[in-house]
Design a protein around this motif. Structure first.
Motif, PDB file in Angstrom:
ATOM      1  N   LEU A 188      12.759  82.536 -60.226  1.00 17.00           N
ATOM      2  CA  LEU A 188      11.729  81.516 -60.399  1.00 17.00           C
ATOM      3  C   LEU A 188      11.506  81.181 -61.875  1.00 17.00           C
ATOM      4  O   LEU A 188      11.362  82.077 -62.697  1.00 17.00           O
ATOM      5  CB  LEU A 188      10.410  82.001 -59.806  1.00 17.00           C
ATOM      6  CG  LEU A 188      10.357  82.247 -58.295  1.00 17.00           C
ATOM      7  CD1 LEU A 188       8.962  82.655 -57.887  1.00 17.00           C
ATOM      8  CD2 LEU A 188      10.807  81.029 -57.521  1.00 17.00           C
ATOM      9  N   ARG A 216       5.948  86.411 -52.327  1.00 17.94           N
ATOM     10  CA  ARG A 216       7.362  86.119 -52.064  1.00 17.94           C
ATOM     11  C   ARG A 216       7.522  85.057 -50.978  1.00 17.94           C
ATOM     12  O   ARG A 216       8.377  84.188 -51.066  1.00 17.94           O
ATOM     13  CB  ARG A 216       8.088  87.396 -51.620  1.00 17.94           C
ATOM     14  CG  ARG A 216       8.449  88.304 -52.757  1.00 17.94           C
ATOM     15  CD  ARG A 216       9.835  87.939 -53.297  1.00 17.94           C
ATOM     16  NE  ARG A 216      10.025  88.390 -54.658  1.00 17.94           N
ATOM     17  CZ  ARG A 216      10.229  89.659 -54.999  1.00 17.94           C
ATOM     18  NH1 ARG A 216      10.256  90.578 -54.077  1.00 17.94           N
ATOM     19  NH2 ARG A 216      10.403  89.981 -56.246  1.00 17.94           N
ATOM     20  N   VAL A 217       6.689  85.154 -49.941  1.00 18.93           N
ATOM     21  CA  VAL A 217       6.780  84.171 -48.852  1.00 18.93           C
ATOM     22  C   VAL A 217       6.435  82.783 -49.387  1.00 18.93           C
ATOM     23  O   VAL A 217       7.139  81.809 -49.131  1.00 18.93           O
ATOM     24  CB  VAL A 217       5.854  84.553 -47.682  1.00 18.93           C
ATOM     25  CG1 VAL A 217       5.843  83.448 -46.638  1.00 18.93           C
ATOM     26  CG2 VAL A 217       6.296  85.857 -47.046  1.00 18.93           C
ATOM     27  N   ARG A 250      -1.874  88.348 -52.854  1.00 17.56           N
ATOM     28  CA  ARG A 250      -0.566  88.292 -53.492  1.00 17.56           C
ATOM     29  C   ARG A 250       0.421  89.395 -53.091  1.00 17.56           C
ATOM     30  O   ARG A 250       1.542  89.126 -52.694  1.00 17.56           O
ATOM     31  CB  ARG A 250      -0.790  88.414 -54.994  1.00 17.56           C
ATOM     32  CG  ARG A 250      -0.159  87.379 -55.818  1.00 17.56           C
ATOM     33  CD  ARG A 250      -0.695  87.583 -57.229  1.00 17.56           C
ATOM     34  NE  ARG A 250      -1.361  86.400 -57.700  1.00 17.56           N
ATOM     35  CZ  ARG A 250      -0.719  85.353 -58.203  1.00 17.56           C
ATOM     36  NH1 ARG A 250       0.589  85.387 -58.308  1.00 17.56           N
ATOM     37  NH2 ARG A 250      -1.379  84.290 -58.607  1.00 17.56           N
ATOM     38  N   GLN A 251      -0.017  90.633 -53.262  1.00 15.94           N
ATOM     39  CA  GLN A 251       0.902  91.754 -53.060  1.00 15.94           C
ATOM     40  C   GLN A 251       0.859  92.322 -51.636  1.00 15.94           C
ATOM     41  O   GLN A 251       1.557  93.276 -51.330  1.00 15.94           O
ATOM     42  CB  GLN A 251       0.606  92.895 -54.056  1.00 15.94           C
ATOM     43  CG  GLN A 251       0.745  92.493 -55.513  1.00 15.94           C
ATOM     44  CD  GLN A 251       2.094  91.853 -55.801  1.00 15.94           C
ATOM     45  OE1 GLN A 251       3.110  92.186 -55.188  1.00 15.94           O
ATOM     46  NE2 GLN A 251       2.114  90.897 -56.725  1.00 15.94           N
ATOM     47  N   PRO A 278       9.219  91.901 -43.690  1.00 17.67           N
ATOM     48  CA  PRO A 278       8.004  92.355 -44.391  1.00 17.67           C
ATOM     49  C   PRO A 278       8.026  92.061 -45.879  1.00 17.67           C
ATOM     50  O   PRO A 278       8.255  92.945 -46.691  1.00 17.67           O
ATOM     51  CB  PRO A 278       7.997  93.870 -44.118  1.00 17.67           C
ATOM     52  CG  PRO A 278       9.414  94.229 -43.858  1.00 17.67           C
ATOM     53  CD  PRO A 278      10.052  93.026 -43.231  1.00 17.67           C
ATOM     54  N   MET A 279       7.802  90.801 -46.243  1.00 17.20           N
ATOM     55  CA  MET A 279       7.773  90.404 -47.656  1.00 17.20           C
ATOM     56  C   MET A 279       6.338  90.295 -48.135  1.00 17.20           C
ATOM     57  O   MET A 279       5.427  90.085 -47.330  1.00 17.20           O
ATOM     58  CB  MET A 279       8.384  89.015 -47.812  1.00 17.20           C
ATOM     59  CG  MET A 279       9.843  88.931 -47.621  1.00 17.20           C
ATOM     60  SD  MET A 279      10.292  87.334 -48.332  1.00 17.20           S
ATOM     61  CE  MET A 279      11.631  86.876 -47.436  1.00 17.20           C
ATOM     62  N   ARG A 322       2.828  78.140 -48.509  1.00 13.10           N
ATOM     63  CA  ARG A 322       4.274  77.989 -48.749  1.00 13.10           C
ATOM     64  C   ARG A 322       4.650  76.497 -48.824  1.00 13.10           C
ATOM     65  O   ARG A 322       5.407  76.079 -49.706  1.00 13.10           O
ATOM     66  CB  ARG A 322       5.034  78.695 -47.622  1.00 13.10           C
ATOM     67  CG  ARG A 322       6.503  78.877 -47.843  1.00 13.10           C
ATOM     68  CD  ARG A 322       7.337  77.660 -47.569  1.00 13.10           C
ATOM     69  NE  ARG A 322       7.296  77.232 -46.186  1.00 13.10           N
ATOM     70  CZ  ARG A 322       7.816  76.089 -45.764  1.00 13.10           C
ATOM     71  NH1 ARG A 322       8.377  75.252 -46.610  1.00 13.10           N
ATOM     72  NH2 ARG A 322       7.734  75.748 -44.507  1.00 13.10           N
ATOM     73  N   LEU A 335       9.077  81.052 -51.302  1.00 11.77           N
ATOM     74  CA  LEU A 335      10.184  80.443 -50.554  1.00 11.77           C
ATOM     75  C   LEU A 335      10.092  78.912 -50.587  1.00 11.77           C
ATOM     76  O   LEU A 335      11.092  78.223 -50.433  1.00 11.77           O
ATOM     77  CB  LEU A 335      10.194  80.924 -49.096  1.00 11.77           C
ATOM     78  CG  LEU A 335      10.563  82.393 -48.878  1.00 11.77           C
ATOM     79  CD1 LEU A 335      10.437  82.759 -47.411  1.00 11.77           C
ATOM     80  CD2 LEU A 335      11.974  82.673 -49.374  1.00 11.77           C
ATOM     81  N   GLY A 336       8.885  78.405 -50.805  1.00 15.76           N
ATOM     82  CA  GLY A 336       8.705  76.967 -50.920  1.00 15.76           C
ATOM     83  C   GLY A 336       9.438  76.374 -52.111  1.00 15.76           C
ATOM     84  O   GLY A 336       9.667  75.170 -52.177  1.00 15.76           O
TER      85      GLY A 336
END
Lengths: 263, 336
Positions: A106, A90-91, A127-128, A85-86, A146, A94-95
């Protein structure tokens, strides 16, 4: 400039080749549609090209060291997975992993790539939000964002619009086409032939592991090809927006056992 | 526009967990059978003051506290790594059969009397068996085996180790040997010496190093094995590093403390929300949280029934199982 070259790429499952001597190139500015019926070898071709499967023959991407390859090509698998559950941000971030040193956070450049990707997929307001709590279609958009955040010359996508609503399908393909317009390239497998015809600059047809046709859409989308490869009786209607493929029925020409793949 | 900087929440979490762990560590040093005042205890830790208090602090309390923290850290860290790798909140470090095999090594040492050959005979025997288990798993699951093969191999190795442990109990020469084995299996950090710390620490430290550096790869694995590999993560080396790291950390923990369950399962589960789901944050968060939890459980052992030699593993399971049920109850809608 060429972003991907496959030369006699063969992928075997056991002794049986699921991709058989496929050769093709993808160049700057192209949005290429990979079409073919289920089991034609589209996914295996894409995964083999990335070096995610053991291959025979050559793939310019599979030859690269993993990190280097990750900076050249982004990969959107068919199976949409977000394990934890991100937040959406955040997901998408990951890119940026291929560019991050161990344990680093980052940079401003990473963050702006993430922001651009979120914006491009219309996810500014998400976003959140916790990605795992979104609907399937929204999650698909997050995962596309991503791959955009990875900011690579080439994007390989496996049925990216499956399960999306019509507007999201078109929006996604619009993004792909604009990526091509910016001098990147996209190779995407698609099942919707009309959308493939309208959005791709070039179509590659796979059938029983082989690349059977490769060229501009008007040469490819013919009644004969649809009958031979897709076992479909279909009309190809020319409209101002491009061709529309209307499947009308199933031919039963290919229900007899096939032997051609081993040739 | 409001933007969260990556790391903001992580810094707070780190601070909170550090405070908790240090508090538990201090409490563990100063709570015990002999009432020792804070200044006396502190002085004694550094070797000054009443020689009796120095002995108690340096040779009884300090190794016990250090081992509780080290064991908790190992189990919490390995649990978070295992869950991250398998992308499954039900995974725990014992899954790959290392703890069962280490326990078997210890039990065989107890059963044959080898344990009394020298002070570290038991933990060394346990470590050798843990290493054997990893070798066996690598041999069976192969360097490129899928995670499913890894789990199934681990289950088979665990089951075999459990069967052999039962056999050793079954064939134990006398009831005293049997009860010694049973009590050892319950897990404890009581009555350990600094030599235990010195044996376990280097092995554990190697394991911690291997596990804590997995963060990058585990983050990428959130998107599945295929996407992670396309992001430049080598799954085969990730798997090897996880296996060796878990074996070193958990093998050494079992060797010095016996079987302590639930830490590796419950701690990552509790902290995942605070780590905002990120496997890399969860690694060190669970390491600290695991240390705090085992220190707390070991304190409970001493405070609740000081005269009855309550075992750490028993208390841990008594705390862990209801906590786990509570978590499932709270998150059942998300899981369903």
């Amino acid at each position: 400039m060429t972003f991907l070259t496959l030369d006699s790429l063969t992928v075997r499952r056991g002794a049986c080749p699921v991709v058989d001597q496929a050769s093709l190139t993808i160049a700057e500015g192209e949005c290429v549609g990979l079409i073919g019926p289920n089991g034609a070898g589209k996914t295996s071709l894409l995964r083999g090209a990335l070096g995610l499967l053991p291959i025979e023959g050559q793939s310019s991407l599979a030859d690269l060291p993993p990190r280097h390859r990750a900076a050249q090509a982004a990969w959107l698998p068919q199976k949409r997975e977000i394990a934890w559950p991100m937040s959406v941000e955040r997901v998408v971030a990951l890119g940026r992993l291929p560019y991050l040193a161990r344990g680093a956070t980052l940079s401003a450049q990473d963050q702006s790539a993430v922001d651009a990707a979120l914006h491009r997929m219309g996810l500014d307001g998400f976003r959140q939000r916790i990605a795992t709590q979104l609907s399937g279609g929204e999650q698909a958009r997050v995962l596309i964002a991503r791959t955009l955040a990875q900011d690579t010359p080439l994007l390989l996508a496996d049925e990216p619009i499956a399960g999306l609503d019509p507007a999201a399908q078109i929006a996604t393909l619009d993004v792909f086409r604009s990526l091509a317009g910016e001098g990147r390239a996209v190779l995407t497998s698609l099942h919707d032939l009309s959308l493939a015809a309208r959005y791709c600059t070039r179509l590659i047809v796979m059938h029983q592991g082989r690349v059977v046709a490769d060229g501009p859409r008007d040469d490819i989308l013919t009644k004969e090809m649809l009958a031979d490869v897709f076992d479909l009786r279909a009309e190809v209607l020319d409209t101002a927006e491009g061709p529309i493929v209307q499947p009308l029925g199933v031919l039963h020409a290919s229900t007899a056992p096939q032997t051609g793949a081993h040739g | 526009m409001l933007k969260t900087r990556a790391g903001d929440g992580a810094v707070k979490l780190f601070g909170a967990l550090m405070v908790l762990t240090v508090a538990m560590f201090t409490a563990s040093l100063f709570v015990g059978y002999a009432a020792i005042s804070l200044p006396d205890g502190l002085a004694a830790l550094f070797g000054s003051g009443d020689p009796l208090i120095v002995t108690v602090m340096q040779e009884i309390r300090l190794p016990r506290t250090l081992l509780a923290a080290m064991v908790g850290l190992s189990l919490g860290l390995a649990g978070a790594a295992m869950q991250g790798f398998l992308r499954n909140p039900l995974a725990e470090p014992g899954l790959i059969g290392v703890s069962g095999s280490a326990a078997l090594g210890a039990v065989i040492a107890l059963q044959t009397g080898f344990a009394s050959a020298f002070l570290l005979a038991l933990p060394v025997s346990a470590l050798v068996f843990a290493a054997g288990a990893v070798g066996l798993i690598l041999l069976l699951a192969g360097p490129r085996g899928s995670s499913l093969t890894l789990i199934l191999t681990g289950i088979a190795v665990s089951a075999f180790a459990a069967a052999l442990t039962s056999l050793a109990l079954n064939l134990s020469p006398n009831p005293y040997a049997a009860s010694e084995i049973v009590f050892w299996l319950m897990g404890s950090v009581a009555d350990r010496a600094m030599t235990h710390v010195w044996l376990a620490l280097p092995v554990m430290a190697l394991g911690w190093l291997a596990l804590i550096t997995l963060g990058h790869g585990l983050d990428a694995l959130t998107l599945g094995e295929d996407a992670a590999e396309a992001l430049g993560v080598s799954l085969s080396s990730l798997r090897l590093q996880l296996l060796l790291g878990t074996a070193a950390a958990v093998g050494a923990a079992t060797a010095v403390a016996g079987a302590v369950g639930f830490v590796g399962l419950v701690v990552p589960h509790i902290l995942r929300r605070f780590a905002e789901g990120r496997p890399s944050t969860l690694l060190w968060a669970s390491a600290l949280g695991g240390a705090a939890m085992v220190l707390a459980a070991d304190l409970a052992v001493r405070v609740i029934l000081p005269d009855r030699d309550l075992k750490l593993g028993v208390v841990m399971a008594l705390i862990g199982a209801p906590l786990f049920l509570h978590l499932i109850y709270k998150t059942r809608r998300e899981i369903a």
